[in-house]
Design a protein around this motif. Structure first.
Motif, PDB file in Angstrom:
ATOM      1  N   VAL A 841       0.858  -1.177   0.000  1.00  0.00           N
ATOM      2  CA  VAL A 841       0.000   0.000   0.000  1.00  0.00           C
ATOM      3  C   VAL A 841       0.896   1.228   0.000  1.00  0.00           C
ATOM      4  O   VAL A 841       1.857   1.300   0.768  1.00  0.00           O
ATOM      5  N   VAL A 842       0.616   2.194  -0.866  1.00  0.00           N
ATOM      6  CA  VAL A 842       1.411   3.418  -0.940  1.00  0.00           C
ATOM      7  C   VAL A 842       0.503   4.609  -0.637  1.00  0.00           C
ATOM      8  O   VAL A 842      -0.536   4.789  -1.295  1.00  0.00           O
ATOM      9  N   LEU A 843       0.882   5.403   0.399  1.00  0.00           N
ATOM     10  CA  LEU A 843       0.156   6.617   0.750  1.00  0.00           C
ATOM     11  C   LEU A 843       1.118   7.789   0.627  1.00  0.00           C
ATOM     12  O   LEU A 843       2.159   7.816   1.299  1.00  0.00           O
ATOM     13  N   LEU A 844       0.779   8.760  -0.209  1.00  0.00           N
ATOM     14  CA  LEU A 844       1.623   9.937  -0.404  1.00  0.00           C
ATOM     15  C   LEU A 844       0.795  11.200  -0.187  1.00  0.00           C
ATOM     16  O   LEU A 844      -0.398  11.237  -0.513  1.00  0.00           O
ATOM     17  N   ARG A 845       1.425  12.227   0.341  1.00  0.00           N
ATOM     18  CA  ARG A 845       0.743  13.508   0.508  1.00  0.00           C
ATOM     19  C   ARG A 845       1.748  14.628   0.266  1.00  0.00           C
ATOM     20  O   ARG A 845       2.968  14.421   0.355  1.00  0.00           O
ATOM     21  N   ASN A 846       1.228  15.823  -0.055  1.00  0.00           N
ATOM     22  CA  ASN A 846       2.121  16.963  -0.246  1.00  0.00           C
ATOM     23  C   ASN A 846       1.752  18.095   0.704  1.00  0.00           C
ATOM     24  O   ASN A 846       0.790  17.994   1.480  1.00  0.00           O
ATOM     25  N   ASN A 847       2.503  19.176   0.619  1.00  0.00           N
ATOM     26  CA  ASN A 847       2.326  20.279   1.567  1.00  0.00           C
ATOM     27  C   ASN A 847       1.058  21.075   1.323  1.00  0.00           C
ATOM     28  O   ASN A 847       0.668  21.898   2.162  1.00  0.00           O
ATOM     29  N   ASP A 848       0.422  20.869   0.176  1.00  0.00           N
ATOM     30  CA  ASP A 848      -0.809  21.606  -0.148  1.00  0.00           C
ATOM     31  C   ASP A 848      -2.065  20.878   0.302  1.00  0.00           C
ATOM     32  O   ASP A 848      -3.190  21.285  -0.024  1.00  0.00           O
ATOM     33  N   GLY A 849      -1.907  19.756   1.014  1.00  0.00           N
ATOM     34  CA  GLY A 849      -3.073  19.019   1.467  1.00  0.00           C
ATOM     35  C   GLY A 849      -3.512  17.913   0.541  1.00  0.00           C
ATOM     36  O   GLY A 849      -4.469  17.194   0.830  1.00  0.00           O
ATOM     37  N   GLY A 850      -2.840  17.751  -0.598  1.00  0.00           N
ATOM     38  CA  GLY A 850      -3.193  16.679  -1.523  1.00  0.00           C
ATOM     39  C   GLY A 850      -2.731  15.320  -1.004  1.00  0.00           C
ATOM     40  O   GLY A 850      -1.632  15.208  -0.461  1.00  0.00           O
ATOM     41  N   VAL A 851      -3.577  14.324  -1.123  1.00  0.00           N
ATOM     42  CA  VAL A 851      -3.232  12.967  -0.683  1.00  0.00           C
ATOM     43  C   VAL A 851      -3.681  11.964  -1.734  1.00  0.00           C
ATOM     44  O   VAL A 851      -4.642  12.201  -2.464  1.00  0.00           O
ATOM     45  N   LEU A 852      -2.961  10.859  -1.820  1.00  0.00           N
ATOM     46  CA  LEU A 852      -3.397   9.779  -2.705  1.00  0.00           C
ATOM     47  C   LEU A 852      -2.959   8.451  -2.105  1.00  0.00           C
ATOM     48  O   LEU A 852      -2.056   8.379  -1.278  1.00  0.00           O
ATOM     49  N   CYS A 853      -3.635   7.400  -2.564  1.00  0.00           N
ATOM     50  CA  CYS A 853      -3.321   6.052  -2.095  1.00  0.00           C
ATOM     51  C   CYS A 853      -3.540   5.065  -3.225  1.00  0.00           C
ATOM     52  O   CYS A 853      -4.528   5.139  -3.950  1.00  0.00           O
ATOM     53  N   ILE A 854      -2.586   4.138  -3.385  1.00  0.00           N
ATOM     54  CA  ILE A 854      -2.783   2.977  -4.249  1.00  0.00           C
ATOM     55  C   ILE A 854      -2.724   1.751  -3.348  1.00  0.00           C
ATOM     56  O   ILE A 854      -1.728   1.520  -2.681  1.00  0.00           O
ATOM     57  N   ALA A 855      -3.815   1.003  -3.318  1.00  0.00           N
ATOM     58  CA  ALA A 855      -3.896  -0.193  -2.479  1.00  0.00           C
ATOM     59  C   ALA A 855      -3.507  -1.408  -3.302  1.00  0.00           C
ATOM     60  O   ALA A 855      -4.139  -1.711  -4.308  1.00  0.00           O
ATOM     61  N   GLY A 856      -2.453  -2.093  -2.897  1.00  0.00           N
ATOM     62  CA  GLY A 856      -1.973  -3.256  -3.630  1.00  0.00           C
ATOM     63  C   GLY A 856      -2.893  -4.459  -3.494  1.00  0.00           C
ATOM     64  O   GLY A 856      -3.922  -4.432  -2.811  1.00  0.00           O
ATOM     65  N   ASP A 857      -2.465  -5.558  -4.148  1.00  0.00           N
ATOM     66  CA  ASP A 857      -3.297  -6.761  -4.212  1.00  0.00           C
ATOM     67  C   ASP A 857      -3.562  -7.364  -2.845  1.00  0.00           C
ATOM     68  O   ASP A 857      -4.571  -8.040  -2.637  1.00  0.00           O
ATOM     69  N   LYS A 858      -2.638  -7.186  -1.884  1.00  0.00           N
ATOM     70  CA  LYS A 858      -2.789  -7.826  -0.583  1.00  0.00           C
ATOM     71  C   LYS A 858      -3.255  -6.852   0.500  1.00  0.00           C
ATOM     72  O   LYS A 858      -3.191  -7.148   1.680  1.00  0.00           O
ATOM     73  N   SER A 859      -3.737  -5.698   0.081  1.00  0.00           N
ATOM     74  CA  SER A 859      -4.215  -4.722   1.058  1.00  0.00           C
ATOM     75  C   SER A 859      -5.469  -5.228   1.731  1.00  0.00           C
ATOM     76  O   SER A 859      -6.312  -5.853   1.123  1.00  0.00           O
ATOM     77  N   GLY A 860      -5.607  -4.938   3.003  1.00  0.00           N
ATOM     78  CA  GLY A 860      -6.773  -5.405   3.742  1.00  0.00           C
ATOM     79  C   GLY A 860      -8.010  -4.552   3.538  1.00  0.00           C
ATOM     80  O   GLY A 860      -9.085  -4.914   4.003  1.00  0.00           O
ATOM     81  N   ARG A 861      -7.864  -3.402   2.878  1.00  0.00           N
ATOM     82  CA  ARG A 861      -9.024  -2.548   2.647  1.00  0.00           C
ATOM     83  C   ARG A 861      -8.792  -1.697   1.407  1.00  0.00           C
ATOM     84  O   ARG A 861      -7.701  -1.684   0.851  1.00  0.00           O
ATOM     85  N   SER A 862      -9.815  -0.971   0.991  1.00  0.00           N
ATOM     86  CA  SER A 862      -9.738  -0.211  -0.251  1.00  0.00           C
ATOM     87  C   SER A 862      -8.881   1.037  -0.059  1.00  0.00           C
ATOM     88  O   SER A 862      -8.609   1.478   1.063  1.00  0.00           O
ATOM     89  N   ALA A 863      -8.495   1.629  -1.200  1.00  0.00           N
ATOM     90  CA  ALA A 863      -7.662   2.827  -1.171  1.00  0.00           C
ATOM     91  C   ALA A 863      -8.362   3.975  -0.459  1.00  0.00           C
ATOM     92  O   ALA A 863      -7.762   4.701   0.339  1.00  0.00           O
ATOM     93  N   ILE A 864      -9.653   4.170  -0.728  1.00  0.00           N
ATOM     94  CA  ILE A 864     -10.386   5.287  -0.114  1.00  0.00           C
ATOM     95  C   ILE A 864     -10.495   5.095   1.398  1.00  0.00           C
ATOM     96  O   ILE A 864     -10.439   6.056   2.176  1.00  0.00           O
ATOM     97  N   GLU A 865     -10.569   3.822   1.850  1.00  0.00           N
ATOM     98  CA  GLU A 865     -10.627   3.561   3.287  1.00  0.00           C
ATOM     99  C   GLU A 865      -9.310   3.921   3.960  1.00  0.00           C
ATOM    100  O   GLU A 865      -9.286   4.424   5.081  1.00  0.00           O
ATOM    101  N   HIS A 866      -8.195   3.630   3.271  1.00  0.00           N
ATOM    102  CA  HIS A 866      -6.887   4.015   3.806  1.00  0.00           C
ATOM    103  C   HIS A 866      -6.816   5.531   4.010  1.00  0.00           C
ATOM    104  O   HIS A 866      -6.343   6.014   5.052  1.00  0.00           O
TER     105      HIS A 866
END
Length: 890
Positions: A841-866
């Motif tokens: 699972v990859v979670l990245l954010r920047n100084n402007d408040g932007g966030v994103l997540c890519i949930a891999g195949d073995k993630s226990g929950r969805s990207a939006i839940e992360h």
């Protein structure tokens, strides 16, 4: 006690059923015809037969013995007519197939069994929706668990027809075990011509993956071939308690390809199923293919099931010695025929999938489609078959036209040709690089395990066939793991969506909240029924809760700002900006922000129009894969195989606006599920609506009354207020994932704002040009130069950052970083990190408040839940899918 009070499994259930075989397996026909119960010495299964025998006739340990010296000549469609007419004469109704893309089952990518056509899951409970009872259906099913067997064993397919014979709701209607086996016995003995002494019924168990429903089954065998599996679904398990179903189901899956094979007596099912196609291929290519060696091997080919054998390679060598075929002859004379068979199967599977709206890609169900496509291309190249997929597809479509005319329609519409052409081009470009990688692997003598196979395919598109073919061209024989595809293909099940975690705990006994928003109410006097911190529940509410990709309403309760609204079952919970000052029982003034409501409504209806316009312009393969509707703008993710050009975006936009300008009518009505599916088809599930017994169907009609779009949807729409949509403007588009294109757009008040900003910028540009044209021109050129230099630097920076994070995160399941970079760079970095280790699972954010997540195949929950979990109570706006999500943190 059934189930033994422990964890349910097929083995434990089989043991329980076997203890009372008279109750679960013995039928009236067995008594009448003299079938006795025995135990197989090879697999230890119990079976029933008339003749005294030691084995159950399963092909995994029995040679095929039904081949005919002169096979019966009968086509696929003609044999279906023979099958269907038998059951129609015995009280069954014949219905058309359902799509192979299982839109009505959110937990499955594809239709994997005919009974799935009629299954509807509502609130975790299985129900059935059927047009007749009893019935038969020529259902095409797609399964990818046996890819390595396809072309080899003589009987395995990735796409096959399950000739479904179904009876529902016994004992209220339909029939049960005795009548089922009686019918099957008559068909097997009278139509197929099987002698009673050759027939075997083997005991087995069928169960849903979660064992919510299960029952005994009887598999019918003759002469080494399985003919049919008759499942009797009679039990359910609810919260660990097992009980009998009120309405029992007979679920009989006749493997049609095997039936046709058995009836015709060819040496492989592929010759029986694709006989007309193969004759044309041999004639058009001038390649007769070697038959003598293949004929000797065909009788024992059924024993090479890699899913059953512990050492398939060694068994293959034993079988070759047994039938007198050298390893060289096997490679030169038998393998090319197996490759041709696989090409036919894979092509047909791709045809049905594309015709029904699926695309090869690297995500979801499309992942497996791309695997078989590249496998087919590898066979064509390696064995110099001299054919093209489009050529084979045309022959298959013409052969199946009497049953499935939609395949020819898809070909004529150039859908298959376009999709496959793009995929072939992409694969061709990657092959040279793949050859270099394979050469490096071979030169280093790197052991090739399951994980390396998976990495080679996912990172470079290298299939096991490409790998062994490249090695063979160098005179090297590679040893690959058993069942090489097991670690590459994705399973049939879609990863379950976990419920959104909540800060509030609701007490039992709260009554369902009365929803007022469908009546366009934006204010109400309501009574407080629950308060906990910032969370409030009212007896009724005008606030729309977040759902279906639509953001929640905004507004206030007694002047306290409402920042979020969520549905918890039938209860709607409002989250306040600060601790709620209300007491249970007090009457409060709920006020929805009317401007926000109008914007959300306009964007939701516009989403449906953009979806319909995209499908009309781009083709039937376009399906809605995700949406998000915010007050400021909205987006829709559609299935498409390449990035859209400005001209294509303009055409989609023009179609949607032409409907608006001519006048549309939006309606929302409640319909019985069966009526809605019958009237509008499975396109009603475009927005992933839940197939409840009664569904809210939103239709959009043009000025002539023609339905443009119909979806099961619980969102807010411009019913009777169509004018609020104004103009739709597509403002951006990009590929959010492989095979997925995102369209960002504005409508209604948001589009007016957009055009206002554009107009202001244009006026400002004009003023600057008129006053200092030359100076501005110089500045623009300089700015463009700086932008290009910046882009070059950004590209290099992205690669550097990704490599540094990767080096520091080897084997880390969840990678989280804050980077001072724009969102575009974060997207690229995240994609690189997940491509390297797909389970993370990859979670990245920047100084402007932007966030994103890519949930891999073995993630226990969805990207939006992360992302919501990371918000930890802070305001969060955004959206996404199971795998990818992005937004902003307040």
């Amino acid at each position: 006690m059934l189930g033994g009070g422990g964890v349910l499994s097929k083995r434990s259930l089989g043991d329980e059923f076997s203890k009372d075989a008279d109750r679960y397996y013995r039928v009236e026909l067995f008594k009448r015809e003299g079938f006795s119960r025995r135990t197989c010495t090879a697999c230890k299964k119990h079976f029933w037969s008339v003749a005294e025998r030691e084995r159950c006739d399963d092909s995994s340990h029995t040679e095929y013995s039904f081949f005919k010296e002169r096979p019966v000549k009968i086509g696929y469609a003609e044999f279906w007519r023979k099958f269907a007419d038998f059951f129609k004469a015995n009280g069954h109704t014949e219905i058309k197939r359902y799509p192979v893309v299982s839109r009505w089952r959110k937990d499955l990518y594809f239709t994997i069994a005919s009974i799935q056509d009629f299954q509807r899951i509502e609130a975790g409970k299985m129900g059935f929706e059927y047009a007749a009872n009893p019935l038969v259906v020529p259902q095409i099913c797609l399964r990818f668990g046996d890819i390595e067997n396809v072309g080899v064993t003589g009987r395995h397919f990735t796409g096959f027809m399950m000739a479904g014979q179904h009876s529902f709701d016994y004992p209220k209607s339909g029939y049960w075990k005795d009548r089922c086996i009686e019918l099957n016995y008559e068909f097997i003995t009278r139509v197929l011509g099987v002698r009673r002494e050759s027939l075997v019924y083997s005991e087995d168990v069928w169960a849903m993956p979660d064992f919510s429903e299960f029952g005994p089954s009887l598999e019918s065998f003759a002469n080494g071939s399985e003919l049919v599996n008759s499942v009797f679904t009679e039990f359910e398990s609810v919260d660990g308690r097992i009980g009998e179903l009120d309405g029992k189901t007979v679920d009989v899956g006749w493997g049609f390809e095997r039936l046709l094979w058995f009836y015709t007596g060819y040496e492989s099912a592929y010759e029986a199923v694709f006989h007309n196609v193969l004759e044309r291929v041999r004639k058009e290519t001038g390649n007769a293919f070697e038959t003598a060696a293949f004929s000797r091997f065909a009788r024992v080919a059924g024993e090479l099931d890699v899913d059953v054998l512990k050492n398939a390679r060694e068994r293959e060598r034993e079988l070759l010695r047994q039938v007198g075929i050298t390893a060289d002859d096997y490679e030169r004379k038998v393998r090319p025929v197996q490759g041709l068979y696989a090409v036919c199967d894979h092509t047909r599977t791709l045809m049905f999938a594309i015709a029904d709206g699926a695309l090869p890609s690297n995500i979801g169900g499309g992942y497996n489609l791309r695997i078989i496509l590249r496998r087919a291309l590898d066979f064509i190249e390696r064995y110099e078959l001299g054919i093209e997929l489009g050529q084979v597809a045309r022959l298959i479509a013409e052969d199946l036209k009497p049953m499935y005319p939609e395949l020819l329609e898809s070909l004529d519409a150039k859908e298959f040709e376009t999709v496959i052409g793009i995929e072939e081009e992409r694969y061709a470009k990657s092959r040279e690089n793949a050859r270099q990688i394979v050469s490096s692997v071979i030169a280093k003598g790197t052991p090739i395990g399951a994980q390396l196979l998976k990495t080679l395919y996912e990172s470079n598109g290298i299939t096991p066939e490409f790998l062994t073919g490249a090695a063979a061209s160098k005179g090297i024989e590679l040893s690959l793991p058993e069942n090489a595809y097991s670690g590459i293909v994705q399973g049939d099940l879609v990863k379950k969506e976990k419920q959104k975690r909540s800060e509030v705990r609701l007490p039992e006994g709260l009554k369902p909240t009365v929803a007022l928003y469908y009546d366009f109410k934006t204010e109400a006097k309501a009574r407080v029924v629950f308060v906990q911190g910032r969370h409030v529940v009212l007896d009724e509410t005008p606030f729309y809760p977040e759902g279906g990709g639509q953001a929640a309403d905004r507004g206030s309760i007694d002047a306290v700002k409402v920042v979020d609204v969520q549905r918890h079952g039938d209860v709607i919970v409002h989250t306040m900006e600060s601790e709620a000052p209300f007491k249970v029982g007090s009457v409060v003034d709920a006020q929805v922000d009317k401007e926000v409501r109008m914007r959300l409504t306009a964007h939701h209806t516009a989403t449906h129009l953009i979806s319909a316009a995209s499908r009309k312009f781009l083709g039937r393969h376009v399906w809605q894969e995700g949406t998000r509707k915010e007050p400021e703008k909205a987006h829709i993710d559609i299935a498409h195989y390449e990035r859209l050009s400005d001209e294509e975006l303009g055409s989609i936009e023009a179609i949607a606006n032409s409907w608006l300008f001519s006048g549309i009518k939006v309606e929302a009505v409640y319909m019985e599920r069966g009526d809605a599916e019958s009237r509008f088809g499975f396109e009603i599930y475009q927005g992933h609506g839940v197939p409840a017994r009664t569904m809210r169907i939103v239709t959009i009609k043009d000025s002539s009354g023609r339905v443009l779009d119909a979806q099961a949807c619980g969102g807010l729409h411009a019913v009777g207020r169509e004018s609020i949509l104004g103009i739709i403007k597509i403002i951006n588009s990009y590929r959010s994932h492989d095979g997925i294109v995102r369209l960002e757009f504005v409508a209604g008040p948001a589009s007016l704002e957009y055009f206002g900003r554009e107009d202001a910028e244009l006026h400002e540009d004009s003023r600057l040009l008129n006053s200092e044209l030359f100076k501005v021109h110089e500045k623009i050129l300089e700015a463009r130069k700086e932008q290009q230099e910046s882009r070059d630097a950004a590209g290099a920076l992205v690669g550097t950052v990704a490599r540094e994070i990767s080096a520091a995160s080897k084997g880390v399941a969840e990678v989280e970083r804050e980077l001072d970079l724009p969102m575009e760079s974060l997207r690229k970095i995240a994609d690189m990190l997940v491509r390297e280790e797909r389970g993370r699972v990859v979670l990245l954010r920047n100084n402007d408040g932007g966030v994103l997540c890519i949930a891999g195949d073995k993630s226990g929950r969805s990207a939006i839940e992360h992302l919501r979990a990371k918000a930890a109570g802070r305001p969060f706006s955004g959206g996404g899918s199971e795998r990818y999500a992005e937004g902003r943190l307040g």
